[in-house]
Write a protein that holds these residues in place. Structure first.
Motif, PDB file in Angstrom:
ATOM      1  N   LYS A   1       3.687  -6.571  -6.930  1.00 53.10           N
ATOM      2  CA  LYS A   1       4.133  -8.285  -6.489  1.00 53.10           C
ATOM      3  C   LYS A   1       5.239  -8.000  -5.184  1.00 53.10           C
ATOM      4  O   LYS A   1       5.832  -7.329  -5.325  1.00 53.10           O
TER       5      LYS A   1
ATOM      6  N   GLU B   1       8.220 -10.902  -3.321  1.00 54.50           N
ATOM      7  CA  GLU B   1       8.067 -11.861  -3.338  1.00 54.50           C
ATOM      8  C   GLU B   1       9.569 -11.998  -2.201  1.00 54.50           C
ATOM      9  O   GLU B   1       9.701 -11.569  -1.540  1.00 54.50           O
ATOM     10  N   GLN B   2       8.939 -13.291  -2.081  1.00 57.15           N
ATOM     11  CA  GLN B   2      10.103 -13.852  -0.635  1.00 57.15           C
ATOM     12  C   GLN B   2      10.746 -15.328  -1.247  1.00 57.15           C
ATOM     13  O   GLN B   2       9.977 -15.895  -2.206  1.00 57.15           O
ATOM     14  N   ASN B   3      11.492 -15.230  -0.706  1.00 55.24           N
ATOM     15  CA  ASN B   3      12.233 -16.959  -0.567  1.00 55.24           C
ATOM     16  C   ASN B   3      11.112 -18.385  -1.317  1.00 55.24           C
ATOM     17  O   ASN B   3      11.038 -18.066  -0.051  1.00 55.24           O
ATOM     18  N   SER B   4      11.013 -18.487  -2.371  1.00 59.59           N
ATOM     19  CA  SER B   4      10.312 -19.848  -2.373  1.00 59.59           C
ATOM     20  C   SER B   4      10.802 -20.790  -1.811  1.00 59.59           C
ATOM     21  O   SER B   4      10.375 -21.733  -1.703  1.00 59.59           O
TER      22      SER B   4
ATOM     23  N   CYS C   1      12.119  -9.940   1.930  1.00 57.82           N
ATOM     24  CA  CYS C   1      10.913 -10.084   1.357  1.00 57.82           C
ATOM     25  C   CYS C   1      11.359  -8.336   0.554  1.00 57.82           C
ATOM     26  O   CYS C   1      11.852  -7.574   1.083  1.00 57.82           O
ATOM     27  N   ASN C   2      10.786  -8.701  -0.520  1.00 55.95           N
ATOM     28  CA  ASN C   2      11.199  -7.623  -1.987  1.00 55.95           C
ATOM     29  C   ASN C   2       9.598  -7.193  -2.047  1.00 55.95           C
ATOM     30  O   ASN C   2       9.567  -8.358  -2.689  1.00 55.95           O
ATOM     31  N   TYR C   3       9.516  -5.818  -2.944  1.00 52.79           N
ATOM     32  CA  TYR C   3       8.351  -5.764  -3.227  1.00 52.79           C
ATOM     33  C   TYR C   3       8.266  -4.763  -4.642  1.00 52.79           C
ATOM     34  O   TYR C   3       9.827  -4.352  -4.259  1.00 52.79           O
TER      35      TYR C   3
ATOM     36  N   GLY D   1       2.939 -12.168   0.823  1.00 56.29           N
ATOM     37  CA  GLY D   1       3.743 -12.513  -0.069  1.00 56.29           C
ATOM     38  C   GLY D   1       2.794 -14.036   0.265  1.00 56.29           C
ATOM     39  O   GLY D   1       2.527 -14.337   1.157  1.00 56.29           O
TER      40      GLY D   1
END
Lengths: 114, 112
Positions: free
Chosen positions: B3, B5-8, B23-25, B103
């Motif tokens: 996945k 992940e970006q700050n929602s 952005c983390n993956y 993302g």
């Protein structure tokens, strides 16, 4: 870069019908992609459409539901078949030109199924 | 599972400040990472691409960093302007570059 147009820009369709979305590019490109984007969600790749070969579908998407045509290097269509309200979404086509990795997107087609 | 992940949550900043988006993956080893901008009712627009062997990339007021050890990219907009208000998407190129995954994006609001 590439300029991409899509038709229609939006449509409201009845359950059980089909809609064909057209994607036109202003230059010849090898790789074209179809994505779906639900509100507030990420883009989900439906399939990759390369000219002269069958489209490659991602997990969860099948040809019977989303048939794709790619008759030449500047045009593609995506059909959403036997629609249900769950198909309501924005459908986007994109291209990658030459050896670059960046993608250029069309404006999208907003589909609402009632 | 794999996945991105970006700050929602939306990021609100004052005009002139620097906006930093994350952005983390997980479970990917992308050769390239890209950032796109998306305005309401429009398709994403490509901004920057950074390769796995590049630590930092700049373009005008934009700066991207790529840390393959942390599996993280940071996207900075310096001297932000209200016109920078948009959703910013992080994207990874996988499968040898033949597939790009995105993302969900972070919404940025820049107040005048």
């Amino acid at each position: 870069s590439a300029v991409i147009s899509q038709k229609p820009s939006r449509d409201i369709c009845q359950r059980g019908t089909s809609l064909t979305i057209q994607c036109q590019v202003d230059s010849q490109v090898t790789m074209m992609f179809w994505y779906r984007q639900q509100p507030g969600q990420s883009l989900t790749l439906i399939a990759t459409a390369n000219q002269g070969s069958e489209a490659t579908y991602e997990s969860g998407f099948v040809i019977d539901k989303f048939p794709i045509s790619r008759p030449n290097l500047t045009f593609s269509t995506l059909t959403v078949s036997n629609m249900s309200p769950e198909d309501s979404s924005i459908y986007l086509c994109s291209v990658r030109s030459g050896g670059s990795y960046e993608q250029y997107f069309g404006p999208g087609t907003r589909l609402t199924v009632t | 599972s794999q996945k991105i992940e970006q700050n929602s949550e939306a990021l609100n900043i004052q005009e002139g400040k620097t906006a930093t988006l994350t952005c983390n993956y997980t479970n990917y080893s992308p050769a390239y990472l890209q950032w796109y901008r998306q305005d309401p009712g429009r398709g994403p627009v490509f901004l920057l691409l950074i390769r796995e062997n590049e630590k930092e990339k700049r373009k005008e007021r934009l700066k991207v960093t790529f840390d393959t050890t942390l599996k993280q990219s940071l996207f900075h907009i310096t001297a932000s302007q209200p016109a920078d208000s948009a959703t910013y998407l992080c994207a990874l190129d996988i499968s040898g570059g033949f597939k790009t995954i995105f993302g969900a994006g972070t919404r940025l609001f820049v107040k005048a």
